[in-house]
Design an enzyme around this catalytic site. Structure first.
Site, PDB file in Angstrom:
ATOM      1  N   ASP A 215       0.845  -1.185   0.000  1.00 14.43           N
ATOM      2  CA  ASP A 215       0.000   0.000   0.000  1.00 14.43           C
ATOM      3  C   ASP A 215       0.885   1.241   0.000  1.00 14.43           C
ATOM      4  O   ASP A 215       1.837   1.335   0.795  1.00 14.43           O
ATOM      5  CB  ASP A 215      -0.906  -0.004   1.238  1.00 14.43           C
ATOM      6  N   ASN A 223      -2.435  13.134  -3.666  1.00 16.24           N
ATOM      7  CA  ASN A 223      -3.538  13.726  -4.424  1.00 16.24           C
ATOM      8  C   ASN A 223      -3.866  15.132  -3.972  1.00 16.24           C
ATOM      9  O   ASN A 223      -4.123  16.025  -4.787  1.00 16.24           O
ATOM     10  CB  ASN A 223      -4.778  12.837  -4.298  1.00 16.24           C
ATOM     11  N   HIS A 228      -4.845  15.090  -8.625  1.00 16.40           N
ATOM     12  CA  HIS A 228      -5.189  13.713  -8.986  1.00 16.40           C
ATOM     13  C   HIS A 228      -4.468  13.246 -10.246  1.00 16.40           C
ATOM     14  O   HIS A 228      -4.249  12.038 -10.414  1.00 16.40           O
ATOM     15  CB  HIS A 228      -6.708  13.594  -9.169  1.00 16.40           C
ATOM     16  N   ASP A 232      -2.530   9.789 -10.362  1.00 13.19           N
ATOM     17  CA  ASP A 232      -2.715   8.735 -11.373  1.00 13.19           C
ATOM     18  C   ASP A 232      -1.378   8.349 -12.007  1.00 13.19           C
ATOM     19  O   ASP A 232      -1.141   7.169 -12.297  1.00 13.19           O
ATOM     20  CB  ASP A 232      -3.681   9.210 -12.454  1.00 13.19           C
ATOM     21  N   GLU A 262      -4.875   2.318  -3.939  1.00  9.68           N
ATOM     22  CA  GLU A 262      -3.409   2.380  -3.972  1.00  9.68           C
ATOM     23  C   GLU A 262      -2.775   1.100  -3.441  1.00  9.68           C
ATOM     24  O   GLU A 262      -1.612   1.095  -3.049  1.00  9.68           O
ATOM     25  CB  GLU A 262      -2.908   3.590  -3.177  1.00  9.68           C
TER      26      GLU A 262
END
Length: 350
Positions: A215, A223, A228, A232, A262
């Site tokens: 993770d 973010n 964002h 990404d 994630e």
């Protein structure tokens, strides 16, 4: 990312085997005929069979040695064999009659066009070739119109069967694309949860493996701070970055999948505890080597060996618990146990 190919790769492997087998059989047959033609001094057929032999051998070289994709061979094969057929038909211009062998050759050429070329190319090409062949037949001093009519009907049937075959191939490609989409995460290009679960169920009870749940640390902050789009980009680059940390000597069949959000899963099949720890040791405390301009990102992970759990669900729960233990212990680490604050060699604790 995995060492095993997806549906497209599997379909391509089937085609390659079919092309290779056909080319080998054709090479042997044409070479045998060529030897007979030379021995009997039938020189007029030698150029076409020699060219056919070279084409077949060229296909073998292209597939077996150059590893060319089959799609790149189709147009070249069709072009060269068409030229070979024209060489065979040239002597008919001065011949008194067009024999049955030439009619069979025309049918074979038609089947090849429909098999290798797109329908919108093969259909008009066949129609033009038939008109030219018909003109050649009827201008001979001796000709059989019934045979020409039979050739036309046979050509039509070959075209219909080939059209059906192309529809089947198109369906197979669409099915392969659908399966690929169903098993692939669109953002990262990695196998998704469904794909990994399918493989885990296949391995369970048959082969030992290690499983890691990873993770990304503080990803929400990425973010919030960088946007964002940057988030990404981090997710999209995580797969390659993790494999780069593991190195090229990773176990055969290693698979990295996006588990969700994630979270990622790393499958190490056929490894011992010590081999698995050697891999996780390279991940311990690492920062993802992402592209320049992206934020620095670390990750936490929980790891377990398949024989530690009675069921697959238990194993998945185990790596999840160890992941949470790694996060609670300060993140940026790989944990093989839940309650021990110091990561250790799993061979010492299992």
């Amino acid at each position: 990312m995995t060492e095993q190919g997806g549906p497209f790769q599997q379909l391509e492997r089937v085609r390659r085997r079919a092309y290779l087998l056909t080319a080998l059989v054709a090479s042997a047959a044409q070479l045998g005929i060529l030897v007979v033609k030379v021995q009997t001094r039938h020189w007029q057929d030698v150029p076409s069979f020699a060219l056919g032999t070279l084409v077949s051998l060229g296909i073998v070289v292209g597939i077996a040695w150059l590893r060319l994709p089959t799609a790149r061979l189709n147009t070249g094969i069709a072009t060269v064999i068409t030229c070979a057929t024209l060489l065979e038909f040239l002597p008919l211009v001065s011949a008194p009659v067009v024999g049955a062998q030439s009619h069979l050759t025309f049918i074979a050429q038609t089947a090849l066009w429909f098999g290798l070329l797109r329908m919108r190319v093969a259909a008009p090409l066949t129609a033009a070739a038939y008109l030219g062949f018909a003109a050649l037949v009827v201008t001979r001093p001796t000709h059989d119109l019934s045979l020409l009519w039979y050739l036309g009907c046979t050509t039509l049937v070959v075209g219909m069967v080939a059209s059906f075959g192309q529809r089947v191939i198109t369906y197979q490609q669409e099915a392969a694309a659908f399966q690929q989409d169903a098993l692939t995460d669109p953002l990262t290009g990695l196998p998704n949860r469904r794909a990994l679960l399918t493989r885990l169920r296949t391995l369970w009870g048959g082969q030992d493996f290690a499983l890691l749940m990873l993770d990304l640390d503080h990803f929400k902050g990425v973010n919030d701070r960088f946007g964002h789009t940057a988030g990404d980009q981090v997710l999209a680059g995580t797969g390659a970055a993790l494999l780069a940390l593991i190195g090229p000597d990773r176990p055969d069949g290693t698979q990295l999948a996006r588990w969700g959000g994630e979270e990622f899963m790393l499958l190490l099949p056929g490894v011992t505890a010590r081999q698995a720890y050697a891999v996780t040791d390279r991940l311990q405390g690492a920062t993802l080597p992402l592209e320049a301009g992206l934020p620095r990102v670390t990750f936490s992970a929980g790891a377990a060996l398949s024989h530690e759990a009675v069921t697959l669900d238990d194993l998945l729960e185990q790596v999840d618990e160890r992941l949470h233990a790694a996060k609670n212990a300060g993140r940026r680490q790989v944990r093989w146990v839940t309650d021990d604050p110091v990561p250790r060699d799993p061979a010492e604790v299992l």
